[in-house]
Motif scaffolding. Sequence first.
Motif, mmCIF file in Angstrom:
data_model
loop_
_atom_site.group_PDB
_atom_site.id
_atom_site.type_symbol
_atom_site.label_atom_id
_atom_site.label_comp_id
_atom_site.label_asym_id
_atom_site.label_seq_id
_atom_site.Cartn_x
_atom_site.Cartn_y
_atom_site.Cartn_z
ATOM 1 N N SER A 69 -10.161 26.523 86.257
ATOM 2 C CA SER A 69 -8.894 26.748 86.090
ATOM 3 C C SER A 69 -7.836 25.420 86.928
ATOM 4 C CB SER A 69 -8.305 27.904 86.649
ATOM 5 O OG SER A 69 -8.144 27.843 87.972
ATOM 6 N N ASP A 70 -6.683 25.357 86.680
ATOM 7 C CA ASP A 70 -5.915 24.579 87.500
ATOM 8 C C ASP A 70 -6.127 24.943 88.871
ATOM 9 O OD1 ASP A 70 -3.456 24.061 89.500
ATOM 10 O OD2 ASP A 70 -2.364 23.887 87.454
ATOM 11 N N ARG A 72 -4.910 25.324 91.565
ATOM 12 C CA ARG A 72 -3.705 26.060 92.268
ATOM 13 C C ARG A 72 -3.935 27.685 91.862
ATOM 14 N NH1 ARG A 72 1.528 23.139 91.188
ATOM 15 N NH2 ARG A 72 0.373 22.794 89.207
ATOM 16 N N GLY A 73 -4.551 27.676 90.748
ATOM 17 C CA GLY A 73 -4.877 29.085 90.087
ATOM 18 C C GLY A 73 -4.088 29.352 88.855
ATOM 19 N N ILE A 74 -4.636 30.270 87.974
ATOM 20 C CA ILE A 74 -4.012 30.334 86.458
ATOM 21 C C ILE A 74 -2.807 30.608 86.627
ATOM 22 C CG2 ILE A 74 -6.434 30.893 85.746
ATOM 23 C CD1 ILE A 74 -5.584 33.785 85.816
ATOM 24 N N TYR A 75 -1.895 30.418 85.624
ATOM 25 C CA TYR A 75 -0.435 30.321 85.352
ATOM 26 C C TYR A 75 -0.015 32.091 85.541
ATOM 27 C CZ TYR A 75 4.443 29.582 84.127
ATOM 28 O OH TYR A 75 5.467 29.442 84.009
ATOM 29 N N SER A 76 -0.833 32.935 84.777
ATOM 30 C CA SER A 76 -0.566 34.437 84.908
ATOM 31 C C SER A 76 -0.530 34.881 86.256
ATOM 32 C CB SER A 76 -1.232 35.098 83.863
ATOM 33 O OG SER A 76 -2.462 34.880 84.212
ATOM 34 N N LEU A 271 -4.456 18.523 97.681
ATOM 35 C CA LEU A 271 -5.820 17.876 97.559
ATOM 36 C C LEU A 271 -7.059 18.765 98.046
ATOM 37 C CD1 LEU A 271 -7.210 15.251 97.879
ATOM 38 C CD2 LEU A 271 -6.541 14.871 100.041
ATOM 39 N N LEU A 272 -6.793 19.567 99.147
ATOM 40 C CA LEU A 272 -7.915 20.351 99.490
ATOM 41 C C LEU A 272 -8.197 21.474 98.203
ATOM 42 C CD1 LEU A 272 -7.537 21.186 103.237
ATOM 43 C CD2 LEU A 272 -9.044 19.384 102.191
ATOM 44 N N ALA A 273 -7.075 21.915 97.653
ATOM 45 C CA ALA A 273 -7.388 22.832 96.493
ATOM 46 C C ALA A 273 -8.187 22.113 95.264
ATOM 47 C CB ALA A 273 -5.913 23.144 95.844
#
Length: 412
Positions: A69-70, A72-76, A271-273
């Motif tokens: 996924s992204d 940073r996390g999925i949008y939902s 960057l770490l994500a």
Amino acid sequence: MRPIKQSKKLQDVRYDVRGPILVEAEKLEAQGHRILKLNIGNTAPFGFEAPDAVLRDMIHNLPQSQGYSDSRGIYSARTAVAHYYQSHGLTDTTVEDVFIGNGVSELISMVLQAFVDDGNQILVPAPDYPLWTGAVSLAGGTPVHYRCDEENDWNPDLADIEAKVTADTHALVVINPNNPTGAVYSEDTVRGLVDIARRHDLVLMVDEIYEKILFEDAVHHHAATFAGDDVLCLTFSGLSTAYRACGYRAGWLMVSGPKHLAADFLEGLTLLANMRMCANVPGQHAIQTALGGYQSINELIGPGGRFYEQSMTAWRLLNEIPGVSCVKPRGALYCFPRLDPAVYPIEDDQQFVIDLLQAEKILVTHGTGFNWSEPDHFRLVTLPDVEVLTEAIGRIANYLSAVRAGAPVAAR
């Protein structure tokens, strides 16, 4: 051949919740003994399951969870977290302020790696959840422990915090509701913590993973609501305990305050994500349903609910043991009882819990494992049902009776 050694970066890192005492417990299990493990707040082994709606939604989305996924996390999931904080008064929170992680533990480590330079001092409560101290050290920083006051329901000692701020202090860690003490901080205390961060230009790092587990009249106050636009506040929470989903590894970080001043730090965190690719995608799909659906936690935390009844039973029974006192837990899943040194002159509390384990087959965690300075406390997890918990504390009482009598304690 030369010996292969661990990195020197681990020299000051400890995590005693799963340390030598667990190794000893595993040895006893290998010998055929049955150990009651009251050392880790893991809900599933004690009969707690995630809500059906959360499980179904995660299963439904498995076909869409096979790729990254992204980072940073999925949008939902990020939208659900942003909406959650908006509903608690943080109306400026957006999707861009949210990072999803493999539980709060991963996010704590990522944040500290992105934030801490060698020698930076980070204020951490004592007692603390030991990951905080270990992650600060691993990042090259220096954890400085401020005392929480047992005589004031384990609220942080604001004067002690103030006295420990130096030119090298960069952040203040707050754990509320608190692990290991079960404290839920008063509004005055939370405001006081925010004011210290404001006066000394500190980043506020707030671990609120137990925010929904509150007993009786306890009220949880989000530090971010008092931090305003002049204190950078990093709020950590997740699904582990409130939604009985420890294994899903679904946690989040919400960033609030003067984000324009933190652009460089947030670039490093991103960057770490990116480097870890993304959090567990199936677990991320549980977040929207959990935060937006029926809050079944409320059935557990009121009178008659298991979390409440077990916590109150443990608190009552511990206080009935001569020489033992325990502040009433107002939240979370733990008791942190004190052993009166005049009655139990313990010099090595890790050895004390190992001796207890060998004698009674009960596994708890010693207080110094939570960076408490004296060997006079231990932490007990209150997750077993009342009957099992009553038997367990009865065994602890039996062991302590023999200690008071000065008699050798035979292993069962």
